[in-house]
Design a protein around this motif. Structure first.
Motif, mmCIF file in Angstrom:
data_model
loop_
_atom_site.group_PDB
_atom_site.id
_atom_site.type_symbol
_atom_site.label_atom_id
_atom_site.label_comp_id
_atom_site.label_asym_id
_atom_site.label_seq_id
_atom_site.Cartn_x
_atom_site.Cartn_y
_atom_site.Cartn_z
ATOM 1 N N SER A 143 0.835 -1.204 0.000
ATOM 2 C CA SER A 143 0.000 0.000 0.000
ATOM 3 C C SER A 143 0.871 1.257 0.000
ATOM 4 N N PRO A 144 0.285 2.387 -0.399
ATOM 5 C CA PRO A 144 1.040 3.643 -0.358
ATOM 6 C C PRO A 144 1.512 3.980 1.064
ATOM 7 N N ASP A 145 0.932 3.336 2.070
ATOM 8 C CA ASP A 145 1.290 3.609 3.472
ATOM 9 C C ASP A 145 2.301 2.606 4.024
ATOM 10 N N ILE A 146 2.949 1.844 3.145
ATOM 11 C CA ILE A 146 3.795 0.728 3.594
ATOM 12 C C ILE A 146 4.896 1.141 4.572
ATOM 13 N N LEU A 147 5.517 2.320 4.389
ATOM 14 C CA LEU A 147 6.627 2.680 5.292
ATOM 15 C C LEU A 147 6.128 2.865 6.725
ATOM 16 N N GLN A 148 4.998 3.534 6.874
ATOM 17 C CA GLN A 148 4.384 3.694 8.204
ATOM 18 C C GLN A 148 3.988 2.325 8.773
ATOM 19 N N GLN A 149 3.451 1.471 7.914
ATOM 20 C CA GLN A 149 2.998 0.153 8.369
ATOM 21 C C GLN A 149 4.173 -0.693 8.859
ATOM 22 N N ILE A 150 5.303 -0.623 8.147
ATOM 23 C CA ILE A 150 6.496 -1.385 8.563
ATOM 24 C C ILE A 150 7.047 -0.826 9.885
ATOM 25 N N ARG A 151 7.060 0.498 10.007
ATOM 26 C CA ARG A 151 7.543 1.108 11.262
ATOM 27 C C ARG A 151 6.721 0.639 12.447
ATOM 28 N N GLU A 152 5.428 0.452 12.220
ATOM 29 C CA GLU A 152 4.543 0.082 13.328
ATOM 30 C C GLU A 152 4.493 -1.415 13.596
ATOM 31 N N PHE A 153 5.217 -2.209 12.798
ATOM 32 C CA PHE A 153 5.237 -3.656 13.036
ATOM 33 C C PHE A 153 6.696 -4.144 13.005
ATOM 34 N N PRO A 154 7.396 -4.027 14.140
ATOM 35 C CA PRO A 154 8.842 -4.303 14.199
ATOM 36 C C PRO A 154 9.234 -5.709 13.726
ATOM 37 N N ALA A 155 8.330 -6.679 13.774
ATOM 38 C CA ALA A 155 8.677 -8.038 13.319
ATOM 39 C C ALA A 155 9.158 -8.032 11.868
ATOM 40 N N LEU A 156 8.791 -7.004 11.099
ATOM 41 C CA LEU A 156 9.216 -6.957 9.695
ATOM 42 C C LEU A 156 10.655 -6.459 9.551
ATOM 43 N N GLN A 157 11.264 -6.006 10.654
ATOM 44 C CA GLN A 157 12.667 -5.558 10.598
ATOM 45 C C GLN A 157 13.497 -6.300 11.643
ATOM 46 N N PRO A 158 14.004 -7.500 11.301
ATOM 47 C CA PRO A 158 14.740 -8.314 12.270
ATOM 48 C C PRO A 158 16.169 -7.827 12.545
ATOM 49 N N ALA A 159 16.693 -6.874 11.758
ATOM 50 C CA ALA A 159 17.997 -6.234 12.041
ATOM 51 C C ALA A 159 19.159 -7.221 12.153
ATOM 52 N N ARG A 160 19.281 -8.127 11.203
ATOM 53 C CA ARG A 160 20.379 -9.106 11.205
ATOM 54 C C ARG A 160 21.611 -8.578 10.472
ATOM 55 N N SER A 161 21.431 -7.521 9.682
ATOM 56 C CA SER A 161 22.556 -6.943 8.932
ATOM 57 C C SER A 161 22.228 -5.491 8.615
#
Ligand code: MLT
Ligand code: MN
Ligand code: ZN
Length: 305
Positions: free
Chosen positions: A57-75
């Motif tokens: 969706s056009p709101d994907i960046l906000q949606q990803i920010r609000e759901f940390p599971a989508l950013q596991p930060a492995r690299s």
């Protein structure tokens, strides 16, 4: 499987930038019990760490920010989104791909050939993306045994054609072909539990009804309450059905269908337009849904099956 609703609103979101309908106006003024919503998208995982994104969706960046599971930060650069599935080529379901252009490899993109065609011609998003990360396209079969997605363990997918509508820019607008819009059944391969997802559903065909009957949870089109909702408001000249969305109320509407599902089936509406009175928690329409055991999805809603 874990289902996370990233965006529960229809195209335009809620409130819509230029809209002063009773809901949008009531939200801005704080006079109604309503909650803001971003545009139509869910993400699903079979193992809790690898996710498939349904619609971008056009709101994907906000949606990803609000759901940390989508950013596991492995690299340095990372994401838990292993694949993207587009149910149609509409603006509210595809524009977010532009926002994901920094991916380090091509996106694993699943959509029907007709959707790929619209996104390569009328709206050449996939052509533009070739200058960034690009996509690795996978055709979505509409028949047969369904398919698995590499990188998304624990889930099996069966897509089916729906009668809804192609985008206004498509040569198929108002004459949709099988594949322009799809619904999908997701099966958890461990538990056997099934989700049926169809944010755009304009007509109840027998094969669609069979998929809904077989599901443990249906997450379906909640765009408009009445067929003439947009006409009555002076917002559009089109009925809900003409736009490819079965209204909730009236003969043959979504409520009548959902009432016929087993009591054990979880019934949830998604892709809710900002004009829809069910967004107002104090409205008689919302109370009617509650009496019928039907839920209204919201951003951040989690469904575990
Ligand atoms: C729809 O669901 O009918 C479309 O997303 C509407 C739109 O793009 O504005
Ligand atoms: Mn839409
Ligand atoms: Zn509005």
């Amino acid at each position: 499987m874990k289902v996370h609703v990233l965006g529960s609103a229809a195209g335009g979101g809620f409130p819509q930038w230029n809209c002063n309908c009773p809901n949008c106006d009531g939200l801005r003024k704080g006079t109604k019990r309503v909650t803001a919503r971003t545009q139509s998208s869910i993400t699903v995982s079979g193992d809790g760490s690898n996710w498939v994104l349904f619609n971008a969706s056009p709101d994907i960046l906000q949606q990803i920010r609000e759901f940390p599971a989508l950013q596991p930060a492995r690299s340095l650069r990372d994401t838990a989104i292993r694949a993207v599935f587009l149910i149609d080529a509409q603006i509210d379901h595809t524009t977010g791909l532009y926002m994901l252009r920094e991916h380090r490899q091509p996106h694993e993109l699943w959509c029907h050939a007709l959707v790929r065609e619209d996104l390569s011609s009328g709206n050449p998003l996939l052509k533009v993306l070739e200058h960034y990360c690009g996509v690795n396209w996978h055709d979505v079969p509409l028949q047969g045994k369904g398919f698995a997605m590499p990188g998304v363990p624990g889930l099996h997918f069966n897509a089916l054609p729906l009668i809804s509508n192609a985008p206004p820019y498509s040569p198929h607008r108002d004459h949709p072909q099988p594949g322009d819009n799809v619904g999908v059944t997701l099966t958890d391969t461990a538990s056997g539990k099934r989700l049926f997802y169809a944010p755009g559903l304009g007509e109840m065909e027998p094969h669609v009804w069979a998929a809904m009957l077989a599901a443990d949870c249906v997450l379906v089109d909640g765009t408009l309450w009445t067929d003439d909702e947009m006409i009555a408001l002076g917002a559009s000249k089109k009925t809900s059905r003409a736009m490819g969305h079965l209204p909730q109320s009236g003969p043959g509407g979504m409520l009548e269908w959902l009432d016929q599902l087993p009591a054990s089936t979880r019934k949830v509406l998604i892709h809710i337009n900002n004009t829809n009175p069910i967004l107002d928690e104090d409205s008689p329409q919302r109370q009617e849904l509650t009496r019928h055991g039907i839920e209204v999805s919201y951003d951040g809603m989690e469904i575990e099956l």
